[in-house]
Design an enzyme around this catalytic site. Structure first.
Site, short mmCIF file in Angstrom:
data_model
loop_
_atom_site.label_atom_id
_atom_site.label_comp_id
_atom_site.label_asym_id
_atom_site.label_seq_id
_atom_site.Cartn_x
_atom_site.Cartn_y
_atom_site.Cartn_z
N HIS A 114 -41.72 33.31 -99.13
CA HIS A 114 -42.61 33.18 -100.29
C HIS A 114 -42.62 31.72 -100.74
O HIS A 114 -41.76 30.93 -100.37
CB HIS A 114 -42.11 34.06 -101.44
CG HIS A 114 -40.78 33.63 -101.98
ND1 HIS A 114 -39.60 33.91 -101.32
CD2 HIS A 114 -40.44 32.91 -103.07
CE1 HIS A 114 -38.59 33.40 -102.00
NE2 HIS A 114 -39.07 32.76 -103.06
N ASP A 116 -42.56 29.72 -104.39
CA ASP A 116 -42.16 30.12 -105.75
C ASP A 116 -43.33 30.18 -106.72
O ASP A 116 -44.17 29.27 -106.76
CB ASP A 116 -41.10 29.15 -106.30
CG ASP A 116 -39.75 29.41 -105.67
OD1 ASP A 116 -39.53 30.50 -105.11
OD2 ASP A 116 -38.90 28.49 -105.74
N HIS A 252 -40.06 29.83 -98.33
CA HIS A 252 -38.64 30.01 -98.04
C HIS A 252 -38.26 31.48 -98.10
O HIS A 252 -38.96 32.30 -98.69
CB HIS A 252 -37.77 29.17 -98.98
CG HIS A 252 -38.04 29.42 -100.44
ND1 HIS A 252 -39.13 28.90 -101.08
CD2 HIS A 252 -37.37 30.15 -101.36
CE1 HIS A 252 -39.12 29.28 -102.34
NE2 HIS A 252 -38.06 30.05 -102.54
N ARG A 267 -31.00 27.30 -110.98
CA ARG A 267 -32.31 26.88 -110.54
C ARG A 267 -33.09 26.22 -111.68
O ARG A 267 -33.01 26.66 -112.82
CB ARG A 267 -33.04 28.11 -110.03
CG ARG A 267 -34.43 27.84 -109.78
CD ARG A 267 -35.09 28.83 -108.92
NE ARG A 267 -36.46 28.72 -109.34
CZ ARG A 267 -37.41 29.49 -108.94
NH1 ARG A 267 -37.16 30.47 -108.10
NH2 ARG A 267 -38.62 29.30 -109.36
C1 OGA Z 1 -35.49 31.05 -105.52
C2 OGA Z 1 -35.10 31.56 -104.22
C3 OGA Z 1 -33.38 31.60 -102.62
C4 OGA Z 1 -31.92 31.50 -102.58
O1 OGA Z 1 -34.62 30.78 -106.35
O2 OGA Z 1 -36.71 30.91 -105.71
O3 OGA Z 1 -35.94 31.99 -103.47
O4 OGA Z 1 -31.42 31.09 -101.54
N1 OGA Z 1 -33.83 31.46 -103.93
O5 OGA Z 1 -31.27 31.85 -103.57
MN MN Z 2 -37.91 31.40 -104.18
#
Ligand code: OGA
Ligand code: MN
Length: 278
Positions: A114, A116, A252, A267
């Site tokens: 996806h 984000d 990702h 994040r």
């Molecule tokens: C995100 C995500 C992936 C991860 O925070 O958007 O996709 O490795 N995280 O935690």
């Molecule tokens: Mn993500």
């Protein structure tokens, strides 16, 4: 007297490409310290060149992570609210439960490819993820280079995709804006001018104007093209890693990990502008 204050200096920055489909390691930067405009310019260019950057062995608190994020745009609190957040721009990604309650989002299962916040009209541009605790096994994150995925399509497929748009929607219904959001399937990066594919199995639902079967067939064809190993780079996390990625030319996916392990990530994110119609 000589100034002994530690500071980041652009001449000390080195950029080491992974040699894979995306990614470079940045060395010579301490993200706990401020960055001047030359350092930021260098790092920005590295993002445009490599799509994903990682900085190892960083010791940063929440405020320092937000400060670093703000060099690239407005750090915005995540659309999903989390309880008891001292720094509201920080969103916790974790499987850990305290007193029976999850401290963060996204659990321990696989999260398929996806980009984000693509379910928003103004989707994510840059995301920043800092590893506080990592599992002993599993939980790696993969990025796919959607510039390369687009470039390697056949001419007839490129032609077919011209002007097509796809609906993006979060699986947690309440997170979606009231109005259905769609974006171009092929988008042009505002900084690099290159085109990339902008669809992924986690959040893209359908193609505007196609019936369900037709839409599913074309999306599946694009997904199997995008997910070829030569377009993908995998990052195995270490505590103290800060990754920054550009969501416009990449997607990702997170590999699953055992629920008996702890994974805690912080994040921050920047949302962009509406994607212009070309
Ligand atoms: C995100 C995500 C992936 C991860 O925070 O958007 O996709 O490795 N995280 O935690
Ligand atoms: Mn993500």
């Amino acid at each position: 007297m000589k100034n002994l204050e530690r500071t980041n200096h652009v001449d000390e920055i080195s950029i080491i490409p992974t040699g894979g489909a995306v990614g470079a390691e940045i060395r010579g930067v301490d993200l706990a310290l401020p960055l001047d405009v030359d350092c930021v310019t260098r790092i920005k260019q590295a993002i445009w060149d490599h799509c994903v950057l990682f900085f190892r062995d960083q010791q940063i608190d929440e405020t320092q992570q937000v400060r670093f994020t703000q060099y690239f745009g407005q750090a915005v609190p995540h659309v999903r609210k989390q309880r008891d957040r001292p720094v509201e721009e920080i969103f916790i990604v974790s499987n850990v439960k305290e007193n029976g309650e999850e401290i963060g989002a996204l659990g321990n299962a696989e999260i398929s490819f996806h980009s984000d916040l693509s379910y928003l009209r103004k989707p994510g541009t840059l995301s920043f993820l800092y590893a506080v605790e990592v599992p002993r096994t599993g939980g790696a994150t993969q990025w796919v280079n959607c510039y390369q995925a687009y470039e390697t399509l056949s001419d007839s497929m490129k032609e077919r995709l011209l002007g097509l748009r796809a609906v993006h929607r979060h699986y947690v219904e309440e997170q979606n804006p009231p109005k259905l959001v769609d974006h171009p399937i092929v988008r042009t990066h505002p900084e690099t001018g290159h085109q990339s594919l902008y669809v992924g199995p986690h959040l893209t639902k359908s193609i505007v104007g196609f019936d369900e079967a037709e839409s599913r067939t074309l999306l599946e064809e694009l997904y199997s093209h995008i997910m070829q190993p030569q377009f993908i780079w995998t990052h195995e996390w270490q505590v103290g890693d800060l990754l920054v990625w550009d969501n416009r030319p990449t997607m990702h996916r997170r590999e699953p990990f055992p629920q008996t392990e702890r994974r805690v990530m912080r994040r921050t994110q920047i949302f962009g502008d509406e994607i212009p119609v070309e």
